[in-house]
Design a protein around this motif. Sequence first.
Motif, short mmCIF file in Angstrom:
data_model
loop_
_atom_site.label_atom_id
_atom_site.label_comp_id
_atom_site.label_asym_id
_atom_site.label_seq_id
_atom_site.Cartn_x
_atom_site.Cartn_y
_atom_site.Cartn_z
N ASP A 148 27.21 53.74 8.46
CA ASP A 148 25.78 53.85 8.70
C ASP A 148 25.14 54.48 7.46
O ASP A 148 25.08 55.71 7.33
N LEU A 149 24.71 53.62 6.54
CA LEU A 149 24.13 54.11 5.29
C LEU A 149 22.70 54.57 5.52
O LEU A 149 21.85 53.80 5.96
N LEU A 150 22.43 55.84 5.22
CA LEU A 150 21.09 56.38 5.47
C LEU A 150 20.18 56.20 4.27
O LEU A 150 18.96 56.13 4.42
N GLY A 151 20.77 56.17 3.08
CA GLY A 151 19.92 55.98 1.90
C GLY A 151 20.62 56.38 0.63
O GLY A 151 21.73 56.93 0.66
N GLN A 152 19.97 56.05 -0.47
CA GLN A 152 20.50 56.41 -1.79
C GLN A 152 19.30 56.75 -2.67
O GLN A 152 18.31 56.02 -2.70
N HIS A 153 19.38 57.87 -3.33
CA HIS A 153 18.34 58.27 -4.27
C HIS A 153 19.02 58.88 -5.48
O HIS A 153 19.91 59.72 -5.34
N THR A 154 18.58 58.49 -6.66
CA THR A 154 19.17 58.93 -7.94
C THR A 154 20.69 58.94 -7.85
O THR A 154 21.29 57.90 -7.64
N ASN A 155 21.32 60.13 -7.95
CA ASN A 155 22.80 60.14 -7.98
C ASN A 155 23.43 60.50 -6.63
O ASN A 155 24.56 60.96 -6.59
N MET A 156 22.68 60.33 -5.55
CA MET A 156 23.20 60.71 -4.23
C MET A 156 23.15 59.57 -3.23
O MET A 156 22.16 58.84 -3.15
N VAL A 157 24.22 59.49 -2.44
CA VAL A 157 24.30 58.49 -1.38
C VAL A 157 24.51 59.26 -0.07
O VAL A 157 25.35 60.17 -0.01
N PHE A 158 23.74 58.90 0.95
CA PHE A 158 23.85 59.59 2.24
C PHE A 158 24.34 58.65 3.33
O PHE A 158 23.82 57.54 3.47
N ILE A 159 25.33 59.12 4.08
CA ILE A 159 25.91 58.30 5.14
C ILE A 159 25.97 59.13 6.40
O ILE A 159 26.25 60.33 6.36
N ASP A 160 25.70 58.49 7.52
CA ASP A 160 25.85 59.17 8.80
C ASP A 160 27.23 58.85 9.35
O ASP A 160 27.52 57.70 9.67
N VAL A 161 28.07 59.85 9.43
CA VAL A 161 29.40 59.66 10.01
C VAL A 161 29.46 60.54 11.25
O VAL A 161 29.14 61.73 11.17
N PRO A 162 29.83 59.98 12.40
CA PRO A 162 29.89 60.81 13.61
C PRO A 162 30.77 62.04 13.35
O PRO A 162 31.85 61.92 12.75
N ALA A 163 30.29 63.21 13.79
CA ALA A 163 30.98 64.47 13.50
C ALA A 163 32.46 64.40 13.89
O ALA A 163 33.32 64.92 13.18
N ALA A 164 32.74 63.69 14.98
CA ALA A 164 34.12 63.62 15.48
C ALA A 164 35.05 62.91 14.50
O ALA A 164 36.25 63.12 14.52
#
Length: 340
Positions: free
Chosen positions: A272-288
């Motif tokens: 679940d890719l949340l976004g990418q800005h400059t040098n960062m990529v954010f992903i939602d991974v279930p905590a479990a």
Amino acid sequence: MKSIDLRSDTVTNPTAAMRAAMVAAEVGDDVYGEDPTVNALQQRLADELGFEAGLFVPSGTQSNLLALLAHCERGDEYLVGMDAHTYKFEGGGAAVLGSIQPQPIVQAEDGSLPLERIEAAIKPVDPHFARSRLLALENTWHGRPLPLDYLDAAHELARKHGLGLHLDGARLFNAAIACDVPARAITRHFDTVSICLSKGLGAPVGSVLVGSSALVDKARRWRKVCGGGWRQAGILAAAGLHALDHHVARLADDHRRAAYLAGRLREIAGVDLLGQHTNMVFIDVPAARLRELDVHLREAGIRISIGYLPTLRLVTHLDIDDDGIERTVAAFREFFARRA
Ligand SMILES: *Cc1c(COP(=O)(O)O)cnc(C)c1O
């Protein structure tokens, strides 16, 4: 196998050329203002960013703290983003060491502090209230560059209310490159700016605070009070100068690799890719599943940071090459294929 450390852009190691520059540095006692390499670094950033003076300090946290101490006195307050580094990730230093009250402002999605919220939080001049003195912004924020027209508007609002304006520009040059403008187009709105040399720029240590001579003189005094007066720091400043010469334009490579990584991860079922800005990529991974993913990636020689942020943040930098990105994509694909 080369380790791929995506936890942060702070993890870079100085290159051979940077180490050579450090060894060759001319030095002196910086508490006496006599280290030529420190002086050159300070002046260079001040000139480039449009300020009178600069101050070389050990960390971005200290740089921001000294800026707050230079702008505000006991009983003053600074308005700052609720999730900003200067509020949330610096140990409450402004309150602990400066008796300065933070006025946190809930940020918009893009990291900006909505102007009407700032305006509503500015206190009237009255003994009941702390004195609103400073607006502190952060750029990039979670990798996002603040919109240039927002900076214009924030500047105008700060002037209207007599507030100083400080920028936590830990990743200022990432913002400038992303907006395709000279860094000065961003810094011209601010009274003080803090820049980290030890993030994407790849120096082992150091930040520089730039501002007017009067504000930097105050910051220098507070640096000494905080135990931050250092001596032959030119060894470290040389790494900073080398970084400014060789590692600014190449930040675009980090941005390109982050965009490519985001694109490839987006193709993987289960990511679940949340976004990418400059040098960062954010992903939602279930905590479990985060621990499990961490273990899997470690086995592939990949390090991620879990626990600081609600989402998984992958950061590209000087020590991540194209091969490292391909290995990361492969490891993610394997993980999500096996456990889909
Ligand atoms: C890293 C960082 C700082 C300063 O961090 P130090 O580890 O103290 O050098 C300040 N602000 C932001 C946004 C940062 O990312």
